[in-house]
Design a protein around this motif. Structure first.
Motif, PDB file in Angstrom:
ATOM      1  N   SER A  13      33.708  45.136  43.493  1.00 31.08           N
ATOM      2  CA  SER A  13      33.032  44.983  42.193  1.00 31.08           C
ATOM      3  C   SER A  13      33.321  43.631  41.550  1.00 31.08           C
ATOM      4  N   LEU A  15      36.390  42.532  40.805  1.00 36.23           N
ATOM      5  CA  LEU A  15      37.480  42.715  39.843  1.00 36.23           C
ATOM      6  C   LEU A  15      38.844  42.628  40.513  1.00 36.23           C
ATOM      7  N   TRP A  33      41.528  45.301  34.005  1.00 31.26           N
ATOM      8  CA  TRP A  33      40.808  44.564  35.042  1.00 31.26           C
ATOM      9  C   TRP A  33      40.335  43.213  34.536  1.00 31.26           C
ATOM     10  N   ASN A  35      37.791  39.717  35.907  1.00 30.44           N
ATOM     11  CA  ASN A  35      36.926  39.103  36.914  1.00 30.44           C
ATOM     12  C   ASN A  35      37.218  37.602  36.878  1.00 30.44           C
ATOM     13  N   TRP A  51      38.089  42.303  31.558  1.00 29.83           N
ATOM     14  CA  TRP A  51      36.700  42.679  31.766  1.00 29.83           C
ATOM     15  C   TRP A  51      36.600  44.183  31.542  1.00 29.83           C
ATOM     16  N   SER A  52      35.791  44.589  30.586  1.00 26.28           N
ATOM     17  CA  SER A  52      35.582  46.014  30.303  1.00 26.28           C
ATOM     18  C   SER A  52      34.549  46.570  31.272  1.00 26.28           C
ATOM     19  N   ARG A  53      34.981  47.479  32.119  1.00 26.86           N
ATOM     20  CA  ARG A  53      34.062  48.081  33.089  1.00 26.86           C
ATOM     21  C   ARG A  53      33.043  48.966  32.395  1.00 26.86           C
ATOM     22  N   SER A  54      33.432  49.642  31.328  1.00 28.76           N
ATOM     23  CA  SER A  54      32.508  50.549  30.642  1.00 28.76           C
ATOM     24  C   SER A  54      31.448  49.796  29.841  1.00 28.76           C
ATOM     25  N   GLN A  56      30.815  46.475  30.351  1.00 28.58           N
ATOM     26  CA  GLN A  56      30.339  45.332  31.137  1.00 28.58           C
ATOM     27  C   GLN A  56      30.345  44.057  30.301  1.00 28.58           C
TER      28      GLN A  56
END
Length: 122
Positions: A13, A15, A33, A35, A51-54, A56
């Motif tokens: 992903s 990350l 996380w 990037n 980086w917020s995965r939820s 983005q």
């Protein structure tokens, strides 16, 4: 040797995990996380940016809560697939208002809470 965020080993992903540790006490505060762009932004600004995965989107630690993480040093592990951010933490690092996200231990087969939420009124 000049560092480039592109030299890191990211997952599928894009990350890489980053562990935040208090630079003076050694206390492990949290894991989040990053990037390549958030690594670069962290190094550029000195404000730890995840980086917020939820959502983005970038997440500057403490931007809304005031519980800032200022970067003291960023370290790479030997495989270049995990980061360690040595930080100066203001207030709690955890969204539960605790100093650390690692506030639960497993002892004798049971969960034990190690710390209560911090009192922000001080």
């Amino acid at each position: 040797m000049t560092f480039s965020p592109d030299s890191l080993q990211y997952d599928a992903s894009g990350l890489i995990p980053c562990i935040a540790q208090d630079h003076s006490s050694g206390e492990v505060l949290m894991m989040a996380w990053m990037n390549a762009a958030s690594v670069a932004k962290t190094l550029e600004t000195g404000k730890v940016t995840y980086w917020s995965r939820s959502r983005q989107a970038f997440w500057v630690k403490g931007e809304s809560s005031g519980h800032l993480q200022s970067l003291v040093e960023l370290r790479l592990d030997c495989d270049r697939d995990c980061l360690l951010a040595l930080v100066d933490q203001v207030g709690p690092a955890c969204h539960t208002n605790r100093r650390s996200c690692f506030y639960t231990a497993i002892r004798d087969g049971a969960e034990q809470e190690l710390m209560a939420p911090m009192d922000d009124s001080l």
